[in-house]
Design a protein around this motif. Structure first.
Motif, PDB file in Angstrom:
ATOM      1  N   GLY A  58      55.779-113.764   2.136  1.00 54.94           N
ATOM      2  CA  GLY A  58      56.300-115.064   1.756  1.00 54.94           C
ATOM      3  C   GLY A  58      57.696-115.381   2.216  1.00 54.94           C
ATOM      4  N   ALA A  59      58.397-114.420   2.828  1.00 53.47           N
ATOM      5  CA  ALA A  59      59.774-114.653   3.248  1.00 53.47           C
ATOM      6  C   ALA A  59      59.843-115.709   4.344  1.00 53.47           C
ATOM      7  CB  ALA A  59      60.405-113.348   3.731  1.00 53.47           C
ATOM      8  N   ASP A  60      60.994-116.364   4.436  1.00 55.13           N
ATOM      9  CA  ASP A  60      61.210-117.367   5.480  1.00 55.13           C
ATOM     10  C   ASP A  60      61.651-116.723   6.788  1.00 55.13           C
ATOM     11  OD1 ASP A  60      60.942-119.951   3.840  1.00 55.13           O
ATOM     12  OD2 ASP A  60      62.417-118.816   2.690  1.00 55.13           O
ATOM     13  N   PHE A  61      62.442-115.656   6.694  1.00 54.91           N
ATOM     14  CA  PHE A  61      62.939-114.950   7.875  1.00 54.91           C
ATOM     15  C   PHE A  61      62.663-113.453   7.732  1.00 54.91           C
ATOM     16  CE2 PHE A  61      65.931-118.524   7.393  1.00 54.91           C
ATOM     17  CZ  PHE A  61      65.858-119.114   8.652  1.00 54.91           C
ATOM     18  N   SER A  62      62.253-112.827   8.821  1.00 52.68           N
ATOM     19  CA  SER A  62      62.263-111.379   8.931  1.00 52.68           C
ATOM     20  C   SER A  62      63.309-111.027   9.978  1.00 52.68           C
ATOM     21  CB  SER A  62      60.892-110.840   9.351  1.00 52.68           C
ATOM     22  OG  SER A  62      60.919-109.424   9.427  1.00 52.68           O
ATOM     23  N   VAL A  63      64.284-110.229   9.576  1.00 56.01           N
ATOM     24  CA  VAL A  63      65.424-109.909  10.437  1.00 56.01           C
ATOM     25  C   VAL A  63      65.526-108.392  10.545  1.00 56.01           C
ATOM     26  CG1 VAL A  63      67.889-110.308  10.821  1.00 56.01           C
ATOM     27  CG2 VAL A  63      66.556-111.943   9.461  1.00 56.01           C
ATOM     28  N   ALA A  64      65.884-107.898  11.699  1.00 57.16           N
ATOM     29  CA  ALA A  64      65.970-106.444  11.831  1.00 57.16           C
ATOM     30  C   ALA A  64      66.862-106.031  12.986  1.00 57.16           C
ATOM     31  CB  ALA A  64      64.575-105.835  12.022  1.00 57.16           C
ATOM     32  N   SER A  65      67.340-104.820  12.869  1.00 59.41           N
ATOM     33  CA  SER A  65      67.965-104.136  13.992  1.00 59.41           C
ATOM     34  C   SER A  65      66.868-103.406  14.757  1.00 59.41           C
ATOM     35  CB  SER A  65      69.017-103.137  13.506  1.00 59.41           C
ATOM     36  OG  SER A  65      69.401-102.276  14.555  1.00 59.41           O
ATOM     37  N   GLY A  66      66.679-103.776  16.010  1.00 62.53           N
ATOM     38  CA  GLY A  66      65.726-103.078  16.864  1.00 62.53           C
ATOM     39  C   GLY A  66      66.284-101.789  17.420  1.00 62.53           C
ATOM     40  N   THR A  67      67.543-101.508  17.093  1.00 65.58           N
ATOM     41  CA  THR A  67      68.189-100.281  17.548  1.00 65.58           C
ATOM     42  C   THR A  67      67.528 -99.055  16.937  1.00 65.58           C
ATOM     43  OG1 THR A  67      70.266-101.522  17.605  1.00 65.58           O
ATOM     44  CG2 THR A  67      70.431 -99.123  17.699  1.00 65.58           C
ATOM     45  N   LYS A  68      66.950 -99.218  15.773  1.00 67.65           N
ATOM     46  CA  LYS A  68      66.447 -98.098  14.990  1.00 67.65           C
ATOM     47  C   LYS A  68      65.006 -97.746  15.401  1.00 67.65           C
ATOM     48  CE  LYS A  68      70.331 -98.523  12.614  1.00 67.65           C
ATOM     49  NZ  LYS A  68      70.871 -99.835  13.038  1.00 67.65           N
ATOM     50  N   MET A  69      64.084 -97.655  14.456  1.00 65.68           N
ATOM     51  CA  MET A  69      62.757 -97.146  14.773  1.00 65.68           C
ATOM     52  C   MET A  69      61.967 -98.070  15.698  1.00 65.68           C
ATOM     53  SD  MET A  69      59.483 -96.059  12.408  1.00 65.68           S
ATOM     54  CE  MET A  69      60.218 -94.714  11.505  1.00 65.68           C
ATOM     55  N   LEU A  70      62.241 -99.349  15.680  1.00 61.38           N
ATOM     56  CA  LEU A  70      61.474-100.263  16.522  1.00 61.38           C
ATOM     57  C   LEU A  70      61.464 -99.788  17.969  1.00 61.38           C
ATOM     58  CD1 LEU A  70      60.005-103.167  16.259  1.00 61.38           C
ATOM     59  CD2 LEU A  70      61.992-103.924  17.583  1.00 61.38           C
TER      60      LEU A  70
ATOM     61  N   GLY B  62      63.377 -96.780  18.952  1.00 58.90           N
ATOM     62  CA  GLY B  62      63.150 -95.387  18.644  1.00 58.90           C
ATOM     63  C   GLY B  62      63.702 -94.310  19.550  1.00 58.90           C
ATOM     64  N   HIS B  63      64.484 -94.664  20.559  1.00 64.70           N
ATOM     65  CA  HIS B  63      64.960 -93.618  21.462  1.00 64.70           C
ATOM     66  C   HIS B  63      66.478 -93.485  21.495  1.00 64.70           C
ATOM     67  CE1 HIS B  63      60.836 -94.220  22.818  1.00 64.70           C
ATOM     68  NE2 HIS B  63      60.902 -93.009  23.334  1.00 64.70           N
ATOM     69  N   GLY B  64      67.161 -94.242  20.645  1.00 62.21           N
ATOM     70  CA  GLY B  64      68.606 -94.124  20.562  1.00 62.21           C
ATOM     71  C   GLY B  64      69.337 -94.564  21.805  1.00 62.21           C
ATOM     72  N   ASP B  65      68.708 -95.426  22.623  1.00 66.79           N
ATOM     73  CA  ASP B  65      69.356 -95.834  23.866  1.00 66.79           C
ATOM     74  C   ASP B  65      69.454 -97.350  24.028  1.00 66.79           C
ATOM     75  OD1 ASP B  65      66.686 -96.374  24.241  1.00 66.79           O
ATOM     76  OD2 ASP B  65      66.407 -95.040  25.954  1.00 66.79           O
ATOM     77  N   VAL B  66      69.122 -98.104  22.979  1.00 70.38           N
ATOM     78  CA  VAL B  66      69.132 -99.559  23.055  1.00 70.38           C
ATOM     79  C   VAL B  66      69.751-100.136  21.788  1.00 70.38           C
ATOM     80  CG1 VAL B  66      67.726-101.656  23.140  1.00 70.38           C
ATOM     81  CG2 VAL B  66      67.071 -99.689  24.504  1.00 70.38           C
ATOM     82  N   LEU B  67      70.708-101.050  21.943  1.00 70.43           N
ATOM     83  CA  LEU B  67      71.189-101.875  20.842  1.00 70.43           C
ATOM     84  C   LEU B  67      70.454-103.207  20.918  1.00 70.43           C
ATOM     85  CD1 LEU B  67      75.029-101.201  20.907  1.00 70.43           C
ATOM     86  CD2 LEU B  67      73.460-100.592  19.062  1.00 70.43           C
ATOM     87  N   LEU B  68      69.845-103.620  19.799  1.00 71.92           N
ATOM     88  CA  LEU B  68      69.033-104.834  19.815  1.00 71.92           C
ATOM     89  C   LEU B  68      68.863-105.342  18.391  1.00 71.92           C
ATOM     90  CD1 LEU B  68      67.254-106.256  22.204  1.00 71.92           C
ATOM     91  CD2 LEU B  68      65.351-105.514  20.760  1.00 71.92           C
TER      92      LEU B  68
END
Length: 381
Positions: free
Chosen positions: A195-207, A209-215
């Motif tokens: 039901g949330a209006d926005f889903s927000v996340a840091s893709g730097t983490k598990m999304l 998953g290789h510790g080489d991207v800030l997103l």
């Protein structure tokens, strides 16, 4: 059949592997390489999708489509915007939706940069209220708010709130709801379906998953809500690099494999730590006796890779971290290589000095358990 048509209704692994891919073209790669372009050929009227590099990029388009398919599979009208970091995504929602005189409710036990965000919001004349994640305590300060910001599970304490309950109360009074989905990822939790209006996340983490991207990214179903977020990105120039976007999309293909392995490893580590007398405050939403388990099991499909616990003293925690050989001493979480740190060293989290946040990677569980147990034994006084 489009890529989106193919993944609709399929399993998590199939969806992760196929998400956002373009129509197959003979002799072309399955996932086109990154497009490095500040400008595009633009004769005549600028009616096409790509005009200038700060506004749109074909590499972002594929990544944003892929994330949208993971966050809200099978749903029409979903929009995703990619950002160069999780904080850029968080800031885009907060500062595009709020004005002087508005009220926003934040968790007081969330990501450690939120206190800095609070200072900036207050400086802009926005009233900021805070409450803990656990026990749905944010409901107590929700009256009159323009936006409710939820972080569940919370970082680093791993408390969980009932997203459906908070959304129902918020929407009843016209309050928007944004959920920080960083720790869960779309394979663990889908805030828009709750039901949330926005889903927000840091893709730097598990999304990724290789510790080489800030997103970072923002996903929503309402184009009217996303329009100011898009405008904010354009104004401040908070855009991801094409190489980072391409690396992130490439990494999505293994998300389900990584998430399953890391979640299983986290549970094994949590079960192991539960047997140690020097460990207190153990938290992992996937443990049946965890305070968050009941709610988490109703809204989460995977419980994440992070385990938190406390050792008796700061010195003991430091010795434990120094004794680890397979688990790297590093900040952040969600990578294929296990990491751990004493969160009190940053000063931004209200945690005991001996508080440890451990992120389970994709190593063999037997090796991880052996490393943790050996480090506990060696660090004992």
């Amino acid at each position: 059949m489009t890529s989106g048509d193919f993944v609709t209704g399929s399993g998590d692994g199939t969806r992760a592997v196929r998400a956002g891919l373009p129509e197959p073209v003979k002799y072309e790669p399955t996932l086109p390489g990154p497009v490095f372009a500040a400008h595009f050929h633009l004769p005549g009227e600028p009616t096409g999708p790509y005009t200038y590099g700060r506004d749109e990029n074909p590499t972002w388009t594929l990544l944003e489509r892929a994330i949208g398919e993971l966050e809200a599979p099978g749903q029409d009208g979903v929009e995703t915007l990619a950002f160069p970091s999780g904080m850029a995504a968080i800031s885009a929602v907060l500062f595009s939706q709020l004005r002087a005189g508005d009220i926003v409710v934040l968790p007081d036990d969330g990501y450690q940069v939120l206190p800095l965000v609070r200072e900036q919001l207050t400086a802009y004349g926005i009233e900021v209220r805070t409450a803990p994640t656990g026990g749905d305590a944010q409901l107590e300060v929700l009256d009159g708010a323009k936006l409710l910001w939820i972080e569940t599970p919370s970082n680093p304490g791993l408390d969980v709130c009932d997203v459906r309950r908070l959304v129902t109360a918020a929407h009843a009074q016209g309050t928007l709801v944004a959920v920080d989905n960083t720790l869960a990822t779309p394979l663990g939790q889908r805030p828009l379906e709750l039901g949330a209006d926005f889903s927000v996340a840091s893709g730097t983490k598990m999304l990724t998953g290789h510790g080489d991207v800030l997103l970072g990214y923002v996903t929503a179903r309402d184009a009217a809500l996303m329009a100011p977020v898009r405008r904010w990105r354009k104004i401040v120039g908070a855009i991801p690099g094409p190489m980072e976007a391409w690396l992130a999309h490439r990494s999505l293909a293994t998300l389900q494999l990584r998430a399953d392995r890391q979640t299983a490893n986290a549970l094994v580590i949590a079960e192991t730590l539960r047997e140690r007398t020097e460990v207190t405050g153990l938290r992992y939403p996937g443990l049946p006796d965890d305070p968050s388990y009941k709610i988490a099991s109703q809204q989460m499909r995977r419980f994440g890779c992070v385990v938190s616990f406390t050792l008796p003293t700061r010195a003991r925690a430091d010795r434990f971290l120094d004794a680890l050989r397979l688990v790297d001493a590093a900040t952040s979480f969600g990578g294929v290589r296990s990491t751990a740190e004493r969160r009190g060293r940053w000063g931004g989290d209200a945690v005991p000095e001996g508080f440890i946040r451990l992120s389970a990677g994709a190593e063999d569980p037997e090796d991880l358990v052996a490393d943790v147990l050996r480090a506990l034994d060696e660090s004992a006084e």
